[in-house]
Design a protein around this motif. Structure first.
Motif, PDB file in Angstrom:
ATOM      1  N   GLU A 191       6.249  12.453   2.524  1.00 35.24           N
ATOM      2  CA  GLU A 191       6.462  11.008   2.465  1.00 35.24           C
ATOM      3  C   GLU A 191       6.314  10.373   3.850  1.00 35.24           C
ATOM      4  OE1 GLU A 191       9.675  12.033  -1.047  1.00 35.24           O
ATOM      5  OE2 GLU A 191      10.364  11.101   0.818  1.00 35.24           O
ATOM      6  N   ASP A 192       6.804  11.081   4.869  1.00 42.47           N
ATOM      7  CA  ASP A 192       6.667  10.582   6.240  1.00 42.47           C
ATOM      8  C   ASP A 192       5.211  10.613   6.681  1.00 42.47           C
ATOM      9  OD1 ASP A 192       9.576  10.262   6.863  1.00 42.47           O
ATOM     10  OD2 ASP A 192       9.568  12.411   6.506  1.00 42.47           O
ATOM     11  N   LEU A 193       4.497  11.687   6.326  1.00 41.49           N
ATOM     12  CA  LEU A 193       3.082  11.784   6.681  1.00 41.49           C
ATOM     13  C   LEU A 193       2.292  10.627   6.080  1.00 41.49           C
ATOM     14  CD1 LEU A 193       0.790  14.907   6.614  1.00 41.49           C
ATOM     15  CD2 LEU A 193       0.138  12.858   5.366  1.00 41.49           C
ATOM     16  N   VAL A 194       2.500  10.357   4.794  1.00 42.32           N
ATOM     17  CA  VAL A 194       1.757   9.286   4.121  1.00 42.32           C
ATOM     18  C   VAL A 194       2.009   7.943   4.799  1.00 42.32           C
ATOM     19  CG1 VAL A 194       1.628   7.951   1.970  1.00 42.32           C
ATOM     20  CG2 VAL A 194       1.566  10.444   1.903  1.00 42.32           C
ATOM     21  N   ALA A 195       3.266   7.655   5.118  1.00 43.54           N
ATOM     22  CA  ALA A 195       3.583   6.379   5.766  1.00 43.54           C
ATOM     23  C   ALA A 195       2.995   6.317   7.172  1.00 43.54           C
ATOM     24  CB  ALA A 195       5.093   6.183   5.810  1.00 43.54           C
ATOM     25  N   ALA A 196       3.096   7.415   7.919  1.00 45.77           N
ATOM     26  CA  ALA A 196       2.565   7.435   9.275  1.00 45.77           C
ATOM     27  C   ALA A 196       1.050   7.257   9.280  1.00 45.77           C
ATOM     28  CB  ALA A 196       2.948   8.739   9.972  1.00 45.77           C
ATOM     29  N   ARG A 197       0.377   7.862   8.318  1.00 43.75           N
ATOM     30  CA  ARG A 197      -1.079   7.706   8.244  1.00 43.75           C
ATOM     31  C   ARG A 197      -1.457   6.269   7.912  1.00 43.75           C
ATOM     32  NH1 ARG A 197      -4.437  11.464   4.218  1.00 43.75           N
ATOM     33  NH2 ARG A 197      -3.195  10.268   2.730  1.00 43.75           N
ATOM     34  N   LEU A 198      -0.687   5.609   7.051  1.00 42.07           N
ATOM     35  CA  LEU A 198      -0.947   4.205   6.753  1.00 42.07           C
ATOM     36  C   LEU A 198      -0.775   3.337   8.003  1.00 42.07           C
ATOM     37  CD1 LEU A 198       0.716   3.699   3.246  1.00 42.07           C
ATOM     38  CD2 LEU A 198      -1.718   3.595   3.775  1.00 42.07           C
ATOM     39  N   VAL A 199       0.232   3.649   8.799  1.00 41.15           N
ATOM     40  CA  VAL A 199       0.429   2.911  10.051  1.00 41.15           C
ATOM     41  C   VAL A 199      -0.784   3.085  10.955  1.00 41.15           C
ATOM     42  CG1 VAL A 199       1.782   2.823  12.188  1.00 41.15           C
ATOM     43  CG2 VAL A 199       2.946   2.981   9.975  1.00 41.15           C
ATOM     44  N   TRP A 200      -1.242   4.323  11.102  1.00 40.67           N
ATOM     45  CA  TRP A 200      -2.388   4.582  11.975  1.00 40.67           C
ATOM     46  C   TRP A 200      -3.647   3.892  11.454  1.00 40.67           C
ATOM     47  CZ3 TRP A 200      -3.415   5.861  16.649  1.00 40.67           C
ATOM     48  CH2 TRP A 200      -4.694   6.283  17.006  1.00 40.67           C
ATOM     49  N   GLN A 201      -3.884   3.977  10.137  1.00 39.48           N
ATOM     50  CA  GLN A 201      -5.069   3.344   9.559  1.00 39.48           C
ATOM     51  C   GLN A 201      -5.029   1.830   9.733  1.00 39.48           C
ATOM     52  OE1 GLN A 201      -4.766   4.930   5.580  1.00 39.48           O
ATOM     53  NE2 GLN A 201      -6.091   6.676   6.024  1.00 39.48           N
ATOM     54  N   ARG A 248       9.876   4.540   3.552  1.00 37.52           N
ATOM     55  CA  ARG A 248       9.336   5.527   2.614  1.00 37.52           C
ATOM     56  C   ARG A 248      10.388   5.958   1.599  1.00 37.52           C
ATOM     57  NH1 ARG A 248      12.663  10.195   3.098  1.00 37.52           N
ATOM     58  NH2 ARG A 248      12.082  11.516   4.884  1.00 37.52           N
ATOM     59  N   THR A 249      11.659   5.994   2.007  1.00 37.25           N
ATOM     60  CA  THR A 249      12.719   6.336   1.055  1.00 37.25           C
ATOM     61  C   THR A 249      12.799   5.289  -0.052  1.00 37.25           C
ATOM     62  OG1 THR A 249      13.973   7.401   2.826  1.00 37.25           O
ATOM     63  CG2 THR A 249      15.178   6.850   0.816  1.00 37.25           C
ATOM     64  N   ALA A 250      12.774   4.029   0.322  1.00 35.79           N
ATOM     65  CA  ALA A 250      12.833   2.956  -0.669  1.00 35.79           C
ATOM     66  C   ALA A 250      11.578   2.934  -1.533  1.00 35.79           C
ATOM     67  CB  ALA A 250      13.018   1.614   0.028  1.00 35.79           C
ATOM     68  N   ALA A 251      10.418   3.189  -0.927  1.00 34.65           N
ATOM     69  CA  ALA A 251       9.165   3.169  -1.688  1.00 34.65           C
ATOM     70  C   ALA A 251       9.126   4.287  -2.720  1.00 34.65           C
ATOM     71  CB  ALA A 251       7.983   3.275  -0.732  1.00 34.65           C
ATOM     72  N   PRO A 254       0.802  -1.224   0.000  1.00 40.18           N
ATOM     73  CA  PRO A 254       0.000   0.000   0.000  1.00 40.18           C
ATOM     74  C   PRO A 254       0.837   1.279   0.000  1.00 40.18           C
ATOM     75  CG  PRO A 254       0.033  -0.934   2.195  1.00 40.18           C
ATOM     76  CD  PRO A 254       0.775  -1.897   1.315  1.00 40.18           C
ATOM     77  N   LEU A 255       2.063   1.201   0.517  1.00 36.06           N
ATOM     78  CA  LEU A 255       2.892   2.397   0.652  1.00 36.06           C
ATOM     79  C   LEU A 255       3.314   2.953  -0.701  1.00 36.06           C
ATOM     80  CD1 LEU A 255       4.396   4.387   2.479  1.00 36.06           C
ATOM     81  CD2 LEU A 255       6.291   2.735   2.597  1.00 36.06           C
TER      82      LEU A 255
END
Length: 324
Positions: free
Chosen positions: A307-317, A115-118, A16-17
């Motif tokens: 990029e950090d926000l998107v990954a952090a939101r996926l973790v929370w979701q 997120r860097t790799a993604a 998903p990331l």
């Protein structure tokens, strides 16, 4: 609520990331992200490589806001296994855009790594020919490892993997780990057809796709080693006074970045070579600018708060979906 790295590892995956970051990069280049330049302060407690830095990275996007604080202290790598401190450490705070309420505080080290790799995988998918078969990796740290996993998802054709490191044993160790079956090495995915192998830097640099993920303050990749139509993805040497690419690499490549402003301000590879960014990856993804053809392409990444926000939101979701 604080979410530690072990829980993040169980919740965040590349599947998903990668598409979520693809859309965020399009939105960023279209002006849909409120993200000021990051503020970077030097620790100035010493000189040389142990003089680390501290950065703050705020951003507003869609329904949330976030701020990341990150440190980079390269001298940590020399402290030995008894300290076992990573060179990069980070914390991300996620907040509601509607009320300003803090939603979660989470460890940012693994999020930064993934997120860097993604994002690099997004760039690889957009910029590389579907027929590339060889991948050269300069570096053997966490980014080399994470990029192997992410690249494999978007380009399974990259069967010929060549790894170089200043420490030959580190390159051999990564090649061995990457060759383990999926059940034994979840992070690196399927074993590669020909098996990753440690090589000379010249052989790694002659691949179709070349990942440069080093902490070197001076160039390690020379343009004379590259194929005429190589795709170079450079994720190391962040800071206007350090670089991992030589002038020939910069001057013979079409340069693509996440953000023109950030790359031309924070990348020593670009600043010190007098180069300019020709396109943002979000512009190419949105078809607002054509993919360069008929020559080398350099994708230079310095990382962004979105990029950090998107990954952090996926973790929370994912955490909410699991009912935790």
């Amino acid at each position: 609520m604080y979410i530690a790295e072990p829980e993040i590892r169980s919740l965040l995956t590349y599947e998903p990331l990668i598409p979520a970051l693809r859309q965020a990069l399009i939105d960023f280049s279209a002006g849909g992200v409120d993200q000021p330049p990051r503020l970077i302060l030097r620790s100035n407690h010493t000189e040389g490589p142990n003089n680390g830095w501290f950065a703050t990275m705020p951003v507003v996007y869609q329904d949330v806001m976030a701020v990341k604080t990150v440190t980079f202290f390269p001298g940590n790598a020399e402290l030995g296994p008894e300290r076992n401190l990573p060179t990069h450490m980070a914390v991300i705070e996620l907040l509601s855009r509607t009320t300003g309420e803090p939603i979660a505080l989470m460890n940012g080290r693994l999020i930064t790594e993934m997120r860097t790799a993604a994002v690099s995988a997004v760039a690889l998918d957009a910029l590389a020919s579907p027929h590339v078969t060889s991948l050269g990796i300069l570096g053997s740290g966490v980014q080399a490892r994470s990029h192997l996993a992410a690249f494999r998802l978007v380009r399974p054709s990259l069967a010929d993997v060549r790894i170089w490191s200043r420490t030959a044993e580190n390159a051999r160790r990564l090649a061995e780990e990457a060759s383990l079956p999926r059940s034994e090495n979840r992070d690196l995915g399927h074993p590669f057809q020909f098996g990753p192998r440690a090589t000379s830097i010249e052989e790694a640099a002659s691949a179709d796709v070349v990942l440069v993920a080093t902490a070197s303050p001076t160039p390690v990749l020379m343009g004379r080693w590259l194929n005429p139509d190589a795709l170079v993805i450079s994720v190391g040497a962040v800071g206007p006074t350090v670089r991992e690419l030589d002038d020939e690499t910069l001057h013979t490549s079409t340069i693509v970045a996440e953000s023109r402003q950030a790359a031309e301000r924070e990348s020593g590879d670009i600043v010190l070579s007098g180069s300019r960014v020709q396109a943002e990856i979000g512009e190419i993804l949105a078809h607002a600018q054509r993919v360069p053809t008929g020559g080398r392409i350099l994708y230079k990444s310095v990382g962004m708060a979105i990029e950090d926000l998107v990954a952090a939101r996926l973790v929370w979701q994912a955490r909410m979906a699991a009912g935790r």
